[in-house]
Scaffold this active site. Structure first.
Site, PDB file in Angstrom:
ATOM      1  N   SER A   9      18.448  24.216  11.716  1.00  0.00           N
ATOM      2  CA  SER A   9      18.083  25.513  12.297  1.00  0.00           C
ATOM      3  C   SER A   9      17.641  26.504  11.227  1.00  0.00           C
ATOM      4  O   SER A   9      17.981  26.394  10.051  1.00  0.00           O
ATOM      5  CB  SER A   9      19.267  26.082  13.077  1.00  0.00           C
ATOM      6  OG  SER A   9      19.712  25.154  14.041  1.00  0.00           O
TER       7      SER A   9
HETATM    8  N1  SAH Z   1      22.875  23.124  13.520  1.00  0.00           N
HETATM    9  C1  SAH Z   1      22.177  21.876  13.288  1.00  0.00           C
HETATM   10  C2  SAH Z   1      21.145  21.728  14.375  1.00  0.00           C
HETATM   11  C3  SAH Z   1      20.667  20.352  14.587  1.00  0.00           C
HETATM   12  S1  SAH Z   1      19.498  20.197  15.930  1.00  0.00           S
HETATM   13  C4  SAH Z   1      21.542  21.925  11.907  1.00  0.00           C
HETATM   14  O1  SAH Z   1      21.292  23.034  11.448  1.00  0.00           O
HETATM   15  O2  SAH Z   1      21.284  20.880  11.300  1.00  0.00           O
HETATM   16  C5  SAH Z   1      20.588  19.909  17.304  1.00  0.00           C
HETATM   17  C6  SAH Z   1      21.431  18.678  17.229  1.00  0.00           C
HETATM   18  O3  SAH Z   1      22.079  18.506  18.496  1.00  0.00           O
HETATM   19  C7  SAH Z   1      20.670  17.387  16.967  1.00  0.00           C
HETATM   20  O4  SAH Z   1      21.147  16.798  15.787  1.00  0.00           O
HETATM   21  C8  SAH Z   1      20.961  16.532  18.207  1.00  0.00           C
HETATM   22  O5  SAH Z   1      21.078  15.144  17.915  1.00  0.00           O
HETATM   23  C9  SAH Z   1      22.274  17.117  18.681  1.00  0.00           C
HETATM   24  N2  SAH Z   1      22.611  16.876  20.091  1.00  0.00           N
HETATM   25  C10 SAH Z   1      21.809  16.904  21.175  1.00  0.00           C
HETATM   26  N3  SAH Z   1      22.513  16.646  22.297  1.00  0.00           N
HETATM   27  C11 SAH Z   1      23.806  16.459  21.915  1.00  0.00           C
HETATM   28  C12 SAH Z   1      25.030  16.155  22.600  1.00  0.00           C
HETATM   29  N4  SAH Z   1      25.087  16.007  23.932  1.00  0.00           N
HETATM   30  N5  SAH Z   1      26.165  16.035  21.872  1.00  0.00           N
HETATM   31  C13 SAH Z   1      26.161  16.187  20.534  1.00  0.00           C
HETATM   32  N6  SAH Z   1      25.040  16.465  19.828  1.00  0.00           N
HETATM   33  C14 SAH Z   1      23.876  16.612  20.499  1.00  0.00           C
END
Ligand code: SAH
Length: 231
Positions: A65
């Site tokens: 993010s």
């Molecule tokens: N805050 C993180 C954002 C990653 S993007 C960063 O800064 O790196 C959002 C993430 O949510 C992705 O890695 C995706 O795989 C995860 N995601 C999507 N659906 C999900 C679920 N049901 N349970 C756990 N993770 C999930």
């Protein structure tokens, strides 16, 4: 070391210029950004861009993010050092590290196993001892560690998952992107003795929350969901 001077300077710039300019004034939050080396949470080829105020790809179609978006979320969460926090969508582990700086305990769930394993290696090598990671569908939450003072969902959901509300203490707060293919809004949810309050925060762009109480499979989000926020 010459190799590290550039990331250090770029991080200082983020903390002293970019974040304050975006309205981030909370000293604890700025200190967390100063302490966590974002360049270690992206692939080596992207390290020179790690302190730009932008989301970046982390593989598996996911993104780390945007710093100002994370700072805005952290401001809304207003974490205290005694708080227990649940994070859904840990991804690279960067936000996990920021949360770990601000709260007492962080429980972080990620559905993509290789991302979670990589995040764990990073957090472990940086010495975080107040973080637990779990691979799985975060829309079920982490019931045996509930109730949480705060929950942060880093992927866009069609609705507020009931399981997550149930794992928030009364008075606890959640930040979650809600929406569909056309538009997404970042929303603050506060659990009340009966029901919830919802406060609309801003337009945003996150990857889809894929799971039992989120979207099925690849979700509805258009290409290019970036983990950013427009305000
Ligand atoms: N805050 C993180 C954002 C990653 S993007 C960063 O800064 O790196 C959002 C993430 O949510 C992705 O890695 C995706 O795989 C995860 N995601 C999507 N659906 C999900 C679920 N049901 N349970 C756990 N993770 C999930």
């Amino acid at each position: 070391m010459v190799q590290y001077s550039h990331p250090e300077i770029a991080r200082k710039q983020l903390v002293e210029k970019v974040l304050p300019k975006a309205g981030v004034r909370d000293g604890r939050i700025l200190a967390a950004f100063a302490a966590v080396p974002r360049h270690l949470f992206v692939e080596e080829v992207l390290q020179s861009r790690a302190y730009e105020d932008t989301s970046l790809p982390i593989g598996f179609g996911q993104t780390i993010s945007q710093p100002t978006t994370l700072a805005a979320i952290l401001q809304v969460l207003a974490l205290s050092e005694n708080d227990s926090v649940l994070e859904i969508g840990g991804g690279s582990g960067y936000q996990t590290a920021l949360l770990a700086h601000l709260a007492q305990r962080v429980f972080s769930m990620e559905r993509v196993a290789p991302l979670s394993k990589l995040a764990w290696r990073r957090l472990d090598s940086l010495g975080f001892s107040n973080v637990a990671l779990r691979i799985g569908d975060g829309t079920y939450g982490w019931p045996d560690k509930a109730p949480f003072d705060a929950i942060v969902v880093s992927a866009m959901s069609p609705r507020v998952p009931d399981y997550l509300v149930a794992q928030l203490r009364v008075g606890g707060r959640m930040v979650i992107p809600l929406g569909d293919r056309r538009s997404q809004r970042l929303v603050k949810v506060i659990r009340r003795p009966s029901g919830i309050d919802r406060i609309d925060l801003a337009a945003c762009q996150f990857v889809p929350l894929i799971g039992r109480f989120g979207w099925e499979k690849r979700g509805p989000a258009p290409e290019g969901a970036t983990g950013g926020m427009d305000s």
